[in-house]
Design a protein around this motif. Structure first.
Motif, PDB file in Angstrom:
ATOM      1  N   ASP A  72      82.207 -11.446 -40.645  1.00  0.00           N
ATOM      2  CA  ASP A  72      81.547 -10.301 -41.274  1.00  0.00           C
ATOM      3  C   ASP A  72      80.923  -9.380 -40.229  1.00  0.00           C
ATOM      4  N   LEU A  73      81.733  -9.074 -39.204  1.00  0.00           N
ATOM      5  CA  LEU A  73      81.315  -8.172 -38.127  1.00  0.00           C
ATOM      6  C   LEU A  73      82.349  -7.064 -37.983  1.00  0.00           C
ATOM      7  N   THR A  74      82.015  -6.055 -37.204  1.00  0.00           N
ATOM      8  CA  THR A  74      82.990  -5.008 -36.905  1.00  0.00           C
ATOM      9  C   THR A  74      83.664  -5.334 -35.570  1.00  0.00           C
ATOM     10  N   GLU A  75      84.753  -4.668 -35.301  1.00  0.00           N
ATOM     11  CA  GLU A  75      85.479  -4.885 -34.052  1.00  0.00           C
ATOM     12  C   GLU A  75      84.588  -4.660 -32.835  1.00  0.00           C
ATOM     13  N   GLU A  76      83.720  -3.666 -32.915  1.00  0.00           N
ATOM     14  CA  GLU A  76      82.848  -3.324 -31.786  1.00  0.00           C
ATOM     15  C   GLU A  76      81.807  -4.400 -31.522  1.00  0.00           C
ATOM     16  N   GLN A  77      81.522  -5.246 -32.500  1.00  0.00           N
ATOM     17  CA  GLN A  77      80.502  -6.277 -32.362  1.00  0.00           C
ATOM     18  C   GLN A  77      81.058  -7.586 -31.817  1.00  0.00           C
ATOM     19  N   ILE A  78      82.363  -7.647 -31.587  1.00  0.00           N
ATOM     20  CA  ILE A  78      83.013  -8.890 -31.152  1.00  0.00           C
ATOM     21  C   ILE A  78      83.532  -8.730 -29.729  1.00  0.00           C
ATOM     22  N   LEU A  79      83.237  -9.711 -28.908  1.00  0.00           N
ATOM     23  CA  LEU A  79      83.784  -9.772 -27.557  1.00  0.00           C
ATOM     24  C   LEU A  79      84.826 -10.881 -27.536  1.00  0.00           C
ATOM     25  N   VAL A  80      86.048 -10.546 -27.196  1.00  0.00           N
ATOM     26  CA  VAL A  80      87.124 -11.532 -27.091  1.00  0.00           C
ATOM     27  C   VAL A  80      87.110 -12.077 -25.663  1.00  0.00           C
ATOM     28  N   VAL A  81      86.925 -13.381 -25.540  1.00  0.00           N
ATOM     29  CA  VAL A  81      86.881 -14.044 -24.233  1.00  0.00           C
ATOM     30  C   VAL A  81      88.045 -15.009 -24.166  1.00  0.00           C
ATOM     31  N   GLY A  82      88.847 -14.912 -23.118  1.00  0.00           N
ATOM     32  CA  GLY A  82      89.973 -15.825 -23.003  1.00  0.00           C
ATOM     33  C   GLY A  82      90.558 -15.859 -21.611  1.00  0.00           C
ATOM     34  N   ASP A  83      91.498 -16.777 -21.421  1.00  0.00           N
ATOM     35  CA  ASP A  83      92.107 -16.976 -20.106  1.00  0.00           C
ATOM     36  C   ASP A  83      93.503 -16.372 -20.003  1.00  0.00           C
ATOM     37  N   ARG A  84      93.985 -15.717 -21.050  1.00  0.00           N
ATOM     38  CA  ARG A  84      95.345 -15.185 -21.042  1.00  0.00           C
ATOM     39  C   ARG A  84      95.353 -13.681 -21.294  1.00  0.00           C
ATOM     40  N   LEU A  85      96.011 -12.971 -20.407  1.00  0.00           N
ATOM     41  CA  LEU A  85      96.098 -11.520 -20.507  1.00  0.00           C
ATOM     42  C   LEU A  85      96.932 -11.093 -21.707  1.00  0.00           C
ATOM     43  N   LEU A 101      88.432 -11.390 -19.486  1.00  0.00           N
ATOM     44  CA  LEU A 101      89.461 -12.310 -18.995  1.00  0.00           C
ATOM     45  C   LEU A 101      88.836 -13.283 -18.006  1.00  0.00           C
ATOM     46  N   LEU A 102      88.967 -14.590 -18.305  1.00  0.00           N
ATOM     47  CA  LEU A 102      88.438 -15.644 -17.443  1.00  0.00           C
ATOM     48  C   LEU A 102      89.579 -16.348 -16.718  1.00  0.00           C
ATOM     49  N   ASP A 103      89.250 -17.002 -15.618  1.00  0.00           N
ATOM     50  CA  ASP A 103      90.220 -17.882 -14.979  1.00  0.00           C
ATOM     51  C   ASP A 103      90.401 -19.120 -15.855  1.00  0.00           C
ATOM     52  N   PRO A 104      91.605 -19.676 -15.893  1.00  0.00           N
ATOM     53  CA  PRO A 104      91.807 -20.902 -16.680  1.00  0.00           C
ATOM     54  C   PRO A 104      91.014 -22.061 -16.078  1.00  0.00           C
ATOM     55  N   ILE A 105      90.607 -23.004 -16.931  1.00  0.00           N
ATOM     56  CA  ILE A 105      89.821 -24.152 -16.480  1.00  0.00           C
ATOM     57  C   ILE A 105      90.678 -25.143 -15.695  1.00  0.00           C
ATOM     58  N   THR A 106      91.915 -25.356 -16.114  1.00  0.00           N
ATOM     59  CA  THR A 106      92.777 -26.324 -15.441  1.00  0.00           C
ATOM     60  C   THR A 106      92.943 -25.914 -13.981  1.00  0.00           C
ATOM     61  N   PRO A 107      92.544 -26.786 -13.037  1.00  0.00           N
ATOM     62  CA  PRO A 107      92.572 -26.402 -11.629  1.00  0.00           C
ATOM     63  C   PRO A 107      93.986 -26.153 -11.088  1.00  0.00           C
ATOM     64  N   ARG A 108      94.937 -26.945 -11.484  1.00  0.00           N
ATOM     65  CA  ARG A 108      96.312 -26.773 -11.012  1.00  0.00           C
ATOM     66  C   ARG A 108      97.253 -26.985 -12.196  1.00  0.00           C
ATOM     67  N   PRO A 109      97.488 -25.918 -12.974  1.00  0.00           N
ATOM     68  CA  PRO A 109      98.335 -26.073 -14.165  1.00  0.00           C
ATOM     69  C   PRO A 109      99.762 -26.467 -13.793  1.00  0.00           C
ATOM     70  N   ARG A 110     100.413 -27.138 -14.731  1.00  0.00           N
ATOM     71  CA  ARG A 110     101.808 -27.532 -14.534  1.00  0.00           C
ATOM     72  C   ARG A 110     102.724 -26.342 -14.748  1.00  0.00           C
ATOM     73  N   TRP A 111     103.944 -26.473 -14.251  1.00  0.00           N
ATOM     74  CA  TRP A 111     104.997 -25.508 -14.507  1.00  0.00           C
ATOM     75  C   TRP A 111     105.264 -25.523 -16.001  1.00  0.00           C
ATOM     76  N   PRO A 112     105.472 -24.457 -16.741  1.00  0.00           N
ATOM     77  CA  PRO A 112     105.604 -23.076 -16.308  1.00  0.00           C
ATOM     78  C   PRO A 112     104.280 -22.306 -16.285  1.00  0.00           C
ATOM     79  N   TRP A 113     103.162 -22.985 -16.629  1.00  0.00           N
ATOM     80  CA  TRP A 113     101.885 -22.269 -16.712  1.00  0.00           C
ATOM     81  C   TRP A 113     101.479 -21.670 -15.382  1.00  0.00           C
TER      82      TRP A 113
END
Length: 131
Positions: A72-85, A101-113
């Protein structure tokens, strides 16, 4: 990979503390995840005591619109936080929501990530040149 390492059920103390501080200050939080397992997202959701949805199919607008309506908020009131562009940031931007945009938590992701994250980082650097 924003709240936990890829498919991990463990949440770090710092992430838990951040959510506690945010909710204590009156912020509403919501997990919108592309993870295919509703049980996994429900587990993380319950640990953080915030609502969550799995199988969101980001960057599609529909899932973001559902969150907007539920909160029950407007678009302007929401901040989208994530690790994927191309899921989190693109999805939020499609509805003119501010994004982080945050860095992913996994220190060394597997292929294909590893390749996906490297491509997204190069894209961000390219776009930053034209701001």
């Amino acid at each position: 990979d924003t709240l936990t390492a890829k498919n991990s059920k463990t949440i770090s103390e710092s992430v838990c503390a951040w959510f506690t501080q945010a909710t204590d200050r009156g912020f509403q939080c919501f997990i919108l995840s592309n993870n295919p397992s509703p049980a996994h997202v429900r587990h993380i959701s319950e640990m953080l005591q915030i609502p969550g949805v799995a199988q969101a199919k980001k960057p599609r607008r529909r899932s973001f619109l559902q969150v907007i309506n539920q909160m029950d908020l407007t678009e302007e009131q929401i901040l989208v936080v994530g690790d994927r562009l191309f899921t989190d940031v693109l999805g939020g931007s499609r509805l003119n929501m501010p994004t982080c945009l945050l860095d992913p938590i996994t220190p060394r992701p597997r292929w294909p990530w590893r390749w996906v994250y490297a491509f997204e980082r190069r894209t961000v650097r390219f776009l930053d040149r034209y701001r």
